[in-house]
Design an enzyme around this catalytic site. Structure first.
Site, PDB file in Angstrom:
ATOM      1  N   THR A  75      14.591  -2.319  12.274  1.00 42.18           N
ATOM      2  CA  THR A  75      13.336  -2.918  12.760  1.00 42.18           C
ATOM      3  C   THR A  75      12.944  -2.326  14.115  1.00 42.18           C
ATOM      4  O   THR A  75      11.801  -1.908  14.327  1.00 42.18           O
ATOM      5  CB  THR A  75      13.490  -4.446  12.881  1.00 42.18           C
ATOM      6  OG1 THR A  75      13.863  -4.985  11.606  1.00 42.18           O
ATOM      7  CG2 THR A  75      12.218  -5.104  13.359  1.00 42.18           C
ATOM      8  N   ARG A  96      17.831   5.711   6.933  1.00 40.23           N
ATOM      9  CA  ARG A  96      18.584   5.918   5.710  1.00 40.23           C
ATOM     10  C   ARG A  96      17.914   5.198   4.542  1.00 40.23           C
ATOM     11  O   ARG A  96      17.134   4.256   4.741  1.00 40.23           O
ATOM     12  CB  ARG A  96      20.011   5.359   5.876  1.00 40.23           C
ATOM     13  CG  ARG A  96      20.933   6.203   6.743  1.00 40.23           C
ATOM     14  CD  ARG A  96      22.112   5.382   7.144  1.00 40.23           C
ATOM     15  NE  ARG A  96      21.658   4.245   7.917  1.00 40.23           N
ATOM     16  CZ  ARG A  96      22.339   3.112   8.019  1.00 40.23           C
ATOM     17  NH1 ARG A  96      23.485   2.960   7.395  1.00 40.23           N
ATOM     18  NH2 ARG A  96      21.879   2.122   8.751  1.00 40.23           N
ATOM     19  N   ALA A 275      27.887   2.514   7.368  1.00 39.02           N
ATOM     20  CA  ALA A 275      28.674   2.955   8.528  1.00 39.02           C
ATOM     21  C   ALA A 275      30.029   2.279   8.611  1.00 39.02           C
ATOM     22  O   ALA A 275      30.832   2.617   9.479  1.00 39.02           O
ATOM     23  CB  ALA A 275      27.891   2.692   9.807  1.00 39.02           C
ATOM     24  N   PHE A 383      14.260 -12.883  18.894  1.00 39.40           N
ATOM     25  CA  PHE A 383      14.063 -13.796  17.764  1.00 39.40           C
ATOM     26  C   PHE A 383      13.320 -15.034  18.259  1.00 39.40           C
ATOM     27  O   PHE A 383      13.415 -15.395  19.441  1.00 39.40           O
ATOM     28  CB  PHE A 383      15.404 -14.180  17.155  1.00 39.40           C
ATOM     29  CG  PHE A 383      15.965 -13.131  16.229  1.00 39.40           C
ATOM     30  CD1 PHE A 383      16.463 -11.937  16.747  1.00 39.40           C
ATOM     31  CD2 PHE A 383      15.985 -13.316  14.858  1.00 39.40           C
ATOM     32  CE1 PHE A 383      16.976 -10.961  15.906  1.00 39.40           C
ATOM     33  CE2 PHE A 383      16.493 -12.345  14.000  1.00 39.40           C
ATOM     34  CZ  PHE A 383      16.994 -11.163  14.530  1.00 39.40           C
TER      35      PHE A 383
END
Ligand code: ADP
Ligand code: XPO
Length: 557
Positions: A75, A96, A275, A383
Site C-alpha cells: 500500500t 510482486r 520472503a 490506520f
C-alpha cells in the site's frame, strides 16, 4: 467517512488503456504486448534499446515484523509512487505478483489497498497473465521428466531416496506436504516419497526473478540440482537435458507485466516469491526495466526488514547489479503494539505503554538498515484507530534518534496522502548512500548465516542440526560455499520462534536444513518450523468469494 473495500475502490477505477500507459513511458508499440485493455507484457528489448539511459533511483520499501494481515508495504509502495508523480516526479512502482495461496487463504492479495492499489486488482489477484501457472507447469514438468527417467532405466543412477526436486501448486494445501508417488505396480513408475511446496517457493520462481535475460534463465535452469546419485553426486537439469523445454515453458513468463495504479501511475508487477520461504523480491528484470522507464523506482520486499529487505540487499542487488538509493521502513502502531505484548484482537485499542515497549522492534530494523549504509525514512502507515497520542510517541521516538519520519495517509487518501512522505524521501535520497551487502561471498556459508543472524536478527549465534551440519559439508565438497544465503524464517519474529515479539534478546537461531538452489544461486537455510507449503486458516478468505450479476468478483478484499 467509510472507506469502501479494496475491491469496491478497484472496481471504480478509471483506468487508461495499457497502450497509453506504455506510450507515456516512451515504450514503443512493438515493445508492449497487450493482454486485454489494462495489462501488458513488456519486451526485454526495452533494456537493450535503453541500456545507455541513466538509471532511476531505487527506493526499497520494507517494514517492521508484521501482524498476520500485513502492515501496508504494498500500500505504501503504491501510495509513494503515486505521491511522487503528484509532486512532479516520474516514478514507477515495481511489485510482486500475488499467490492464490494467501488470496484464497488468510493474507489477502498483493495489490496494496484503499486508494493506493494497482489495478485491475481482480485480474492481478487471480490469474493475472498466467506467470505463476507457467512456473507451476514448468516445475511439475521437470518432476515428471525426472520420474520418467527413473522409470525408464535410471541411466543417471538417481537415488530415489535423495530426490530434492518435489512438486508445487499455487494453493495452501497442508495435505500434500508429504506424499508417496509411483504406487500401483511396475507400470506406474517407481514408488518414492515426494511432496508439494507452494509455487512461490519453487526454485524456478527464484530463477525467473533473478535472471537478467533469456540466456541467463536457461543457464540458471541448467544448474538446478534435482537430486543425488547412489554415490551422493548431484544430478542437474543439464544432466537430464531438459533445460531447453523448461526455458520454452517460461519464455513469456520472463517478460515483466505492465499495469497501473488507481491514479494511473505505471506499475511493473513480476515474480512472486514470499520472503519467509524464498527471497521475497520482485524480478531483477522488472526492477531494471522500471529504472530505465522512470526517474524513481518504488519497489517492495516481503515481510519485515529481517526477511525481504535483507535478501534484496544481499541477494538481488548482486544478481542484478542494482544499487538501492534509500529504504522506507513502514511502521504501524498496530504492529508495534503487538510487539509490545498486545493480543491481536486488542490492537485497535489505544495502548501507549505497549507501543513504547514495541518500539524496540522498529529500533532493531532501523539499526539493520543503517548497517547496510543506506539513507532511510520511517513511514507511519496510519490506520483509522491510531490515536494522536500514539502517533506522537512514534514520531518522538524517531525524532529523538534523528531518524527521518513521516506520516503516510495513502490508504485513505492515495497519492495526496503521501506527498509529505514523498518530499521527505526526495530530500533524504540526495544524501550519500554507502551501500554494501552484509557479507562477502568468500565467507563460508555458516559464517554468512551467522552474520545475518547476529547483525539483522540480533541473535547470539546459530545452531546447526546434525542434518544441516552434514549438508554444510556437502555444500563445501561441491563448491557451493561461495553462494549467498536465503534464510527461510518466520515473518512474525526477529527470532525463529513466531511467538517471540518485540526485540528478542539472548537467543540463537536453529538451522534445521540447508537446501542448494544452484540455479537461483543461493543456499536456502530453513530455520525453526517454517514450512514451504502453508496451510489454509480456520476461516479461508474463499468463503467470502463469488461472482456478482455483472460478472465481477465479490469477496476479493
Ligand atoms: N492504513 C491502512 N488502513 C487500513 N487498512 C490498511 C492500511 N494499510 C494497508 N491496509 C490493508 O491491509 C492489508 C495489507 O496491506 P498490504 O499493503 O498488502 O500489506 P503488506 O504489503 O505489508 O503485506 C490490505 O488489505 C490493505 O488494504
Ligand atoms: O513475502 C511476503 O510479502 P508481504 O509482506 O507483501 O505479505
Amino acid at each position: 467517512m467509510r472507506v469502501p473495500s479494496d475491491i469496491e475502490i478497484a472496481q471504480q477505477a478509471e483506468m487508461l488503456k495499457i497502450t497509453e500507459i506504455a506510450e507515456k513511458l516512451g515504450i514503443e508499440e512493438h515493445e508492449v504486448e497487450p493482454y486485454g485493455h489494462y495489462k501488458g507484457k513488456l519486451s526485454l528489448d526495452i533494456l537493450h534499446r535503453r541500456k545507455e539511459d541513466k538509471d532511476g533511483k531505487v527506493i526499497l520499501v520494507t517494514a517492521v515484523n508484521p501482524t498476520p494481515a500485513g502492515e501496508g508495504k504494498s500500500t505504501v509502495t503504491v501510495g509513494l509512487g503515486q505521491a511522487l508523480n503528484k509532486v512532479g516526479k516520474k516514478a514507477v512502482v515495481a511489485l510482486r505478483e500475488p499467490s492464490l495461496g494467501p488470496t484464497m487463504g488468510m493474507k489477502g492479495g498483493a495489490c496494496g489497498g484503499g486508494y493506493s492499489q494497482v489495478v485491475p486488482m481482480e485480474d492481478i489477484n487471480l490469474h493475472f497473465t498466467g506467470d505463476i501457472h507457467a512456473i507451476t507447469t514448468a516445475h511439475n514438468a521437470l518432476t515428471a521428466l525426472v520420474d520418467n527417467h527413473i522409470h525408464r532405466g535410471n541411466e543417471l543412477g538417481l537415488d530415489v531416496r535423495k530426490l530434492t526436486w518435489k512438486r508445487v501448486m499455487d494453493m495452501n494445501d497442508r495435505s500434500l506436504r508429504q506424499v508417496v508417488a509411483g504406487l500401483g505396480g511396475p507400470l506406474q513408475g517407481v514408488p518414492h516419497e515426494t511432496g508439494f511446496d507452494i509455487t512461490v517457493a519453487s526454485e524456478l520462481m527464484a530463477v525467473l526473478c533473478l535472471a537478467d535475460s533469456i540466456n541467463d534463465l536457461r543457464n540458471r535452469i541448467r544448474k538446478i540440482v534435482i537430486g543425488y546419485t547412489y554415490e551422493d553426486l548431484p544430478v542437474t537439469v543439464k544432466d537430464l537435458g531438459v533445460e531447453g523445454a523448461l526455458t520454452l515453458l517460461l519464455k513469456d513468463a520472463l517478460k515483466p507485466n505492465l499495469v497501473q495504479t488507481l491514479e494511473n501511475t505505471p506499475a511493473l508487477i513480476h515474480g512472486g516469491p514470499f520472503a519467509n520461504i524464498a527471497h521475497g523480491c520482485n524480478s531483477v528484470l522488472a526492477t531494471k526495466m522500471a529504472s530505465k522507464l522512470g526517474d524513481y523506482v518504488v519497489t517492495e520486499a516481503g515481510f519485515g526488514a529481517d526477511l525481504g529487505a535483507e535478501k534484496f540487499l544481499n541477494i538481488k542487488t548482486r544478481a542484478g547489479n542494482i544499487k538501492p538509493a534509500l529504504v522506507v521502513v513502514v511502521a504501524t502502531i498496530r504492529a508495534l503494539k503487538m510487539h509490545g505484548g498486545v493480543p491481536k484482537d486488542n490492537l485497535k485499542e489505544e495502548n501507549t505503554e505497549a507501543l513504547q515497549k514495541g518500539l524496540a522492534n522498529l529500533e532493531k530494523h532501523i539499526e539493520s538498515i543503517h548497517s547496510f549504509g543506506l539513507p532511510h525514512v520511517v513511514a507511519i502507515n496510519r490506520f483509522s484507530h491510531d490515536t494522536p497520542a500514539e502517533i506522537e510517541i512514534l514520531k518522538e521516538f524517531c525524532h529523538s534518534r534523528d531518524i527521518q519520519v513521516e506520516l503516510a495517509d495513502v490508504w485513505e487518501s492515495g497519492g495526496e496522502g503521501g506527498k509529505k512522505l514523498a518530499e521527505k524521501v526526495l530530500n533524504e535520497i540526495e544524501k550519500p548512500s554507502n551501500f554494501s551487502p552484509l557479507y562477502s561471498l568468500d565467507l563460508p556459508v555458516e559464517q554468512k548465516i551467522n552474520n545475518i543472524a547476529t547483525a539483522v536478527y540480533g541473535a547470539d549465534g546459530v545452531n546447526f542440526s546434525s542434518g544441516a551440519a552434514a549438508q554444510l559439508k556437502k555444500i563445501k565438497e561441491h563448491g557451493w560455499d561461495n553462494l549467498p544465503v536465503c534464510m527461510a524464517k518466520t515473518q512474525y519474529s526477529l527470532s525463529d520462534d513466531p511467538a517471540q515479539f518485540g526485540r528478542p534478546q539472548n537467543f540463537r537461531i536453529t538451522v534445521r536444513e540447508l537446501r542448494v538452489s544452484a540455479g537461483a544461486g543461493f543456499i536456502v537455510a530453513l530455520t525453526g518450523n517454517v514450512m514451504t507449503m502453508p496451510g489454509l486458516p480456520k476461516r479461508p478468505g474463499a468463503l467470502d468469494m463469488d461472482v456478482n450479476d455483472e460478472g465481477g468478483a465479490v469477496g476479493l478484499f
